[in-house]
Design a protein around this motif. Structure first.
Motif, mmCIF file in Angstrom:
data_model
loop_
_atom_site.group_PDB
_atom_site.id
_atom_site.type_symbol
_atom_site.label_atom_id
_atom_site.label_comp_id
_atom_site.label_asym_id
_atom_site.label_seq_id
_atom_site.Cartn_x
_atom_site.Cartn_y
_atom_site.Cartn_z
ATOM 1 N N MET A 93 0.924 -1.295 0.109
ATOM 2 C CA MET A 93 0.283 0.045 -0.287
ATOM 3 C C MET A 93 0.911 1.282 0.481
ATOM 4 N N PHE A 94 1.949 1.250 0.711
ATOM 5 C CA PHE A 94 3.629 2.457 0.571
ATOM 6 C C PHE A 94 3.515 2.397 -1.216
ATOM 7 N N ALA A 135 7.508 -6.266 -14.062
ATOM 8 C CA ALA A 135 8.106 -4.455 -14.480
ATOM 9 C C ALA A 135 7.566 -3.761 -16.208
ATOM 10 N N LYS A 136 7.046 -5.368 -16.806
ATOM 11 C CA LYS A 136 7.221 -4.756 -18.584
ATOM 12 C C LYS A 136 5.745 -4.068 -17.935
ATOM 13 N N ASP A 173 6.664 3.761 -14.567
ATOM 14 C CA ASP A 173 7.286 4.504 -14.872
ATOM 15 C C ASP A 173 8.580 3.823 -14.594
ATOM 16 N N GLN A 174 9.966 4.345 -14.399
ATOM 17 C CA GLN A 174 11.244 3.985 -15.634
ATOM 18 C C GLN A 174 11.914 3.176 -14.006
ATOM 19 N N PHE A 175 11.719 4.033 -13.240
ATOM 20 C CA PHE A 175 12.186 3.361 -11.916
ATOM 21 C C PHE A 175 11.537 2.305 -11.516
ATOM 22 N N GLY A 176 9.849 2.470 -11.477
ATOM 23 C CA GLY A 176 8.911 0.970 -11.171
ATOM 24 C C GLY A 176 9.443 -0.152 -12.216
ATOM 25 N N ASN A 196 3.288 -3.582 -4.919
ATOM 26 C CA ASN A 196 2.891 -1.424 -5.137
ATOM 27 C C ASN A 196 3.303 -2.235 -6.778
ATOM 28 N N ILE A 197 4.790 -2.013 -7.265
ATOM 29 C CA ILE A 197 4.521 -1.547 -8.741
ATOM 30 C C ILE A 197 3.359 -2.445 -9.468
ATOM 31 N N ALA A 198 2.618 -3.950 -9.753
ATOM 32 C CA ALA A 198 2.278 -4.757 -10.213
ATOM 33 C C ALA A 198 0.349 -3.459 -9.943
#
Length: 390
Positions: free
Chosen positions: A67-68, A298-299, A303-306, A361-363
């Motif tokens: 969640m963060f 990742a794909k 954004d690039q950072f993610g 979180n990225i997902a």
């Protein structure tokens, strides 16, 4: 919260729960004989109870980190790196670090033994992803783009090797190397850095007696069956005994005083002995699915950072699993690195869950963005149909 739950990657969650619950069962199976006979413990379920507690705490960490926002976490990276570096320094200061089995890797917090090298995994992956995203327009320049983060990586690597913990240091180096590869660094720089890393690793291995002995024992464990080759020989006996179906859960012979660290570094050997090839394939396939999910996340990152962070997290976990399984099977030198989500260990489990929470979180962020894009496509399609009808 509703949007958060709706956009979770549930296949990823399922594979995490399967591996961690399977690990809990195997920790009990691998440790109950040792724990029952240990006069300081005298409780067959001692390690199981502690692992169960760490698993519950780990799940809270996982859901909190899911969640963060990983973007806000990126802003905290310099502070996290500084804390990690100071803790790694504290470990090697005489009187502060806790020594076990000839290695000084822990700090005694009273209620908990903290292993700063575990924290270094998450701080270095975060730092590399964050720094290389910020320097995206300067990656063609070695001095301005690559050198500053590489110097900090070298500092952390050196402190971990001094503990000594070459396996963890190598897994961090691999994860940061993957981030560097996909960040867009020039091929000539990658080739040069790879060559330096290989030569440096060889010099480290050959420069210390215990590392040379581990290398020779891994190549020919039967040359010193009661010394450096002892662990690997009994690991190979456990693997060979398991065959296809295994000898049965809780029926391992090697955990009964023959194979040291059966519930930590060599838990995969016990899995092979008790559950056979079927158990081994379950673990390998589970980690392969985890790797596939990580690369897919990742794909789809917004954004690039993610993207870089998801790749770093994925290959940090997978490289650790490969090093552990390679060591217990005699394909790689024994480094003392644990199997993620399965081996006993509080610091390792909590950090792995934190890693996977960030990945989730990225997902979630990626799924939300893709959802908005699909809604826009539907709205545009409806608008085109309406104009065509007019």
């Amino acid at each position: 919260m509703k949007k958060h739950l709706k956009n979770m990657d549930y296949p990823l969650l399922v594979i995490i729960l399967l591996l961690s619950l399977f690990g809990l069962v195997m920790v009990y199976s691998a440790s109950f004989v040792h724990a029952g006979l240990d006069p300081n413990v005298n409780d067959p379920a001692f390690y199981f109870k502690r692992q169960r507690l760490w698993l519950i705490l780990g799940l809270f960490v996982f859901f909190f980190m899911s969640m963060f926002s990983y973007r806000r976490l990126g802003q905290l990276t310099p502070l996290l790196f500084l804390i990690t570096f100071l803790l790694l320094l504290a470990v090697i200061i005489p009187g502060l670090g806790v020594t076990r089995n000839g290695a000084t890797r822990w700090l005694d917090l009273g209620f908990f033994l903290l292993q700063p090298s575990e924290l270094a995994k998450i701080s270095m992956v975060l730092y590399f992803a964050y720094a290389l995203t910020k320097k995206e327009d300067r990656l063609d320049s070695f001095n301005k783009g690559l050198l500053p983060p590489l110097l900090l990586l070298l500092g952390v690597f050196t402190l971990i090797v001094l503990q000594p913990d070459f396996g963890t240091a190598a897994s961090i180096m691999i994860a940061c190397g993957i981030i560097l590869l996909f960040a867009g660094a020039k091929f000539i720089h990658l080739l040069g850095l790879g060559s330096v890393a290989i030569v440096g690793a060889l010099l480290l291995i050959l420069g210390a007696d215990y590392r040379r002995e581990r290398l020779t024992s891994f190549m020919d464990p039967f040359a010193d069956p009661s010394g450096d080759g002892y662990q690997l020989i009994h690991s190979l006996i456990a693997i060979a005994s398991g065959k296809i179906n295994g000898v049965g859960l809780a029926n391992s012979v090697q955990k009964s005083g023959f194979l040291p660290e059966a519930h930590t570094d060599f838990i995969m050997s016990i899995i092979a002995e008790e559950l056979g090839l079927i158990g081994v394939l379950f673990v390998i396939i589970s980690f392969m699915v985890l790797m596939f999910k990580g690369v897919l996340i990742a794909k789809r990152a917004p954004d690039q950072f993610g993207r870089l962070l998801a790749l770093g997290i994925t290959f940090q976990i997978i490289s650790q699993a490969i090093i552990n399984m390679g060591a217990i099977s005699g394909l790689l030198p024994i480094t003392g690195i644990t199997l993620p989500l399965i081996s006993y260990g509080g610091s390792s489990l909590l950090i792995t869950f934190a890693f996977l929470g960030i990945l989730m979180n990225i997902a979630i962020k990626g799924n939300i963005v893709r959802g908005y894009n699909r809604e826009e496509e539907v709205d545009n399609s409806k608008e085109k149909q309406f104009k065509a009808a007019r």
